[in-house]
Design an enzyme around this catalytic site. Sequence first.
Site, short mmCIF file in Angstrom:
data_model
loop_
_atom_site.label_atom_id
_atom_site.label_comp_id
_atom_site.label_asym_id
_atom_site.label_seq_id
_atom_site.Cartn_x
_atom_site.Cartn_y
_atom_site.Cartn_z
N ARG A 1 7.89 -6.06 17.72
CA ARG A 1 7.55 -5.43 16.36
C ARG A 1 6.26 -5.76 16.00
O ARG A 1 6.10 -7.14 16.05
CB ARG A 1 8.75 -5.32 15.43
CG ARG A 1 9.89 -4.47 15.66
CD ARG A 1 10.89 -4.66 14.72
NE ARG A 1 12.02 -3.73 14.95
CZ ARG A 1 13.24 -3.89 14.50
NH1 ARG A 1 13.65 -5.04 13.65
NH2 ARG A 1 14.03 -3.04 14.58
N ARG B 1 3.75 -16.05 -20.44
CA ARG B 1 2.36 -15.58 -20.94
C ARG B 1 2.46 -15.20 -22.31
O ARG B 1 3.01 -13.94 -22.45
CB ARG B 1 1.91 -14.56 -19.97
CG ARG B 1 1.81 -15.07 -18.37
CD ARG B 1 1.40 -14.27 -17.75
NE ARG B 1 1.18 -14.71 -16.27
CZ ARG B 1 1.86 -14.58 -15.16
NH1 ARG B 1 3.04 -13.81 -15.24
NH2 ARG B 1 1.57 -15.06 -13.91
N GLY C 1 2.10 -18.19 -14.57
CA GLY C 1 3.18 -18.20 -13.33
C GLY C 1 3.38 -19.71 -12.97
O GLY C 1 2.45 -20.65 -12.84
N ALA D 1 4.16 -37.25 -15.09
CA ALA D 1 2.82 -38.07 -15.14
C ALA D 1 2.48 -38.11 -16.53
O ALA D 1 1.82 -39.24 -16.89
CB ALA D 1 2.13 -37.65 -14.07
N THR E 1 -1.30 -23.54 -10.44
CA THR E 1 -1.08 -22.46 -9.86
C THR E 1 -0.88 -22.39 -8.32
O THR E 1 -1.69 -23.18 -7.78
CB THR E 1 -2.29 -21.36 -10.36
OG1 THR E 1 -2.08 -20.29 -9.43
CG2 THR E 1 -3.42 -22.06 -10.13
N ILE E 2 -0.24 -21.64 -7.87
CA ILE E 2 -0.09 -21.63 -6.24
C ILE E 2 -1.27 -20.84 -6.01
O ILE E 2 -1.38 -20.80 -4.33
CB ILE E 2 1.35 -20.72 -5.83
CG1 ILE E 2 1.42 -19.25 -6.24
CG2 ILE E 2 2.46 -21.40 -6.23
CD1 ILE E 2 2.19 -18.47 -5.53
N ASP E 3 -2.26 -20.21 -6.38
CA ASP E 3 -3.14 -19.28 -6.05
C ASP E 3 -4.38 -20.06 -5.43
O ASP E 3 -5.15 -19.69 -4.59
CB ASP E 3 -3.74 -18.22 -7.05
CG ASP E 3 -2.74 -17.21 -7.30
OD1 ASP E 3 -1.60 -17.13 -6.55
OD2 ASP E 3 -2.70 -16.69 -8.47
N ASP F 1 -5.87 -19.76 -14.69
CA ASP F 1 -6.99 -19.18 -15.63
C ASP F 1 -6.73 -18.49 -16.83
O ASP F 1 -7.18 -18.79 -17.87
CB ASP F 1 -7.94 -18.32 -14.76
CG ASP F 1 -7.18 -17.16 -14.12
OD1 ASP F 1 -5.87 -17.11 -14.19
OD2 ASP F 1 -7.64 -16.04 -13.16
N ARG G 1 -3.09 -12.18 -6.37
CA ARG G 1 -3.42 -11.07 -7.13
C ARG G 1 -4.95 -11.05 -7.18
O ARG G 1 -5.57 -9.73 -6.70
CB ARG G 1 -2.89 -10.95 -8.48
CG ARG G 1 -3.01 -9.84 -9.25
CD ARG G 1 -2.49 -9.76 -10.55
NE ARG G 1 -2.57 -11.19 -11.19
CZ ARG G 1 -1.49 -11.54 -12.04
NH1 ARG G 1 -0.64 -11.05 -12.47
NH2 ARG G 1 -1.66 -12.78 -12.44
N LYS H 1 -4.14 -5.61 25.69
CA LYS H 1 -4.24 -6.83 26.48
C LYS H 1 -2.55 -7.76 26.68
O LYS H 1 -2.45 -8.62 26.61
CB LYS H 1 -5.10 -7.85 25.49
CG LYS H 1 -6.52 -7.74 25.96
CD LYS H 1 -7.22 -8.99 25.18
CE LYS H 1 -7.96 -8.74 24.11
NZ LYS H 1 -8.34 -9.63 23.04
N GLU I 1 -2.17 -12.28 13.66
CA GLU I 1 -3.16 -11.45 14.48
C GLU I 1 -4.33 -11.06 13.32
O GLU I 1 -5.55 -10.89 13.78
CB GLU I 1 -2.48 -9.95 14.93
CG GLU I 1 -1.89 -10.54 16.34
CD GLU I 1 -0.88 -11.47 16.28
OE1 GLU I 1 -0.02 -11.91 15.42
OE2 GLU I 1 -0.53 -12.37 17.42
N ASP J 1 -7.00 -20.75 -6.82
CA ASP J 1 -8.38 -20.11 -7.27
C ASP J 1 -9.38 -20.67 -8.15
O ASP J 1 -10.12 -20.06 -8.82
CB ASP J 1 -8.04 -18.56 -7.65
CG ASP J 1 -7.13 -18.47 -8.75
OD1 ASP J 1 -6.35 -19.64 -9.17
OD2 ASP J 1 -6.95 -17.51 -9.33
O1 F6P Z 1 -0.69 -16.45 -10.62
C1 F6P Z 1 0.17 -16.83 -9.83
C2 F6P Z 1 0.95 -15.48 -9.10
O2 F6P Z 1 1.83 -16.12 -8.46
C3 F6P Z 1 -0.02 -14.55 -8.63
O3 F6P Z 1 -0.36 -14.94 -7.15
C4 F6P Z 1 0.89 -13.48 -8.62
O4 F6P Z 1 0.17 -12.01 -8.60
C5 F6P Z 1 1.40 -13.39 -10.20
O5 F6P Z 1 1.37 -14.82 -10.20
C6 F6P Z 1 3.00 -12.70 -10.37
O6 F6P Z 1 3.23 -13.45 -11.50
P1 F6P Z 1 4.36 -12.73 -12.26
O7 F6P Z 1 5.39 -12.06 -11.54
O8 F6P Z 1 4.96 -13.96 -13.03
O9 F6P Z 1 3.84 -11.80 -13.27
#
Ligand code: F6P
Length: 326
Positions: A166, A75, A14, A25, A129-131, A106, A175, A215, A191, A133
């Site tokens: 709402r 991928r 991704g 760089a 990666t934006i995750d 990963d 994921r 509340k 919340e 992780d």
């Molecule tokens: O690994 C990054 C990520 O943005 C996950 O958070 C997300 O589940 C996934 O990629 C979705 O990737 P794609 O749409 O490219 O399969």
Amino acid sequence: MRDIKNIAVLTSGGDSPGMNAAIRAVVRTGINEGFKMFGSMKGYQGLISGDVVPLHSRSVSNIIQRGGTILKSARSKEFYEKEGRQKAYDKMQAMGIDALVVIGGDGTFTGARIFSKEFGVPIVGLPGTIDNDLYGTDFTIGYDTAINTVMEAVDKLRDTAYSHDRLFIIEVMGRDAGFIALTSGMATGAEMILVPESPTYIDEMLYVLEKDWKKSKTSGIIIVAEGDDFGGAMEVEKEINNKFPEFETRVSILGHIQRGGSPTAQDRVLASRLGHAAIMTLKDGVSGVMVGVVDNEVDLTSFEKAIKQHQQMNLELLDIARTLAI
Ligand code: F6P
């Protein structure tokens, strides 16, 4: 390690904002250190098909501010197979590519680890990666931009949630990891925040919601990571509607908007530091590692560790966020 003259950089998995700053760089540091630099298009797929282009200083001009990746990303299914990796190695030999810098998450490092073991190719990885992780770096390239994108979106949704009384259930990416949900949830005063790292007890959640409304809350935000064990925003909405038909709910799935956009200053600087470090690491004769930043220092972690150990979430932050949302 073999003598390195030609290095190819690639982005895989991704995409994430800041990948271009990292490519810049890597390429410019490489040139400065006397290497010839190349880019493999569409990740590992470019190695297999021979779609590898020379990169010069000017090839990476005017990209530090751009989201996405000029090298494109994929991928590669072929690279999962030994046959595909053999093709990639043969093409690398034919083109004289001696080493790789891979930018991704990963999946990218899993491929890198197998490939370097099978063929002895020196590879250094950058966490893109934006995750957020990956173990071995406090932050991954793209994460800061993504949480700011989510924050802006949630702020806007809160305006309309307030106007219409709402409850918005907002699904964010992640994921397998809930870092985007946790941080953006804290930053927007959500919340509730539901993440895969902590089991979602729906009855407890509904009880807390009821208390909030007693509340005198009239609107609210629930942030759900896509990988939450309860099954995402739609599932959460269903449960809320069953229990409280009087609540007006809306679901908003932010999706791939989180992956794009101009990187923040933090992501550009992180990408620049790590891109530089990747080349210096290869130059020092070290490979099979991911470069990261830990406590503001560049750190090296084996691919194996970076993938297997995962970044640990500080679950106390979930409690703090909840306390602050009463
Ligand atoms: O690994 C990054 C990520 O943005 C996950 O958070 C997300 O589940 C996934 O990629 C979705 O990737 P794609 O749409 O490219 O399969």
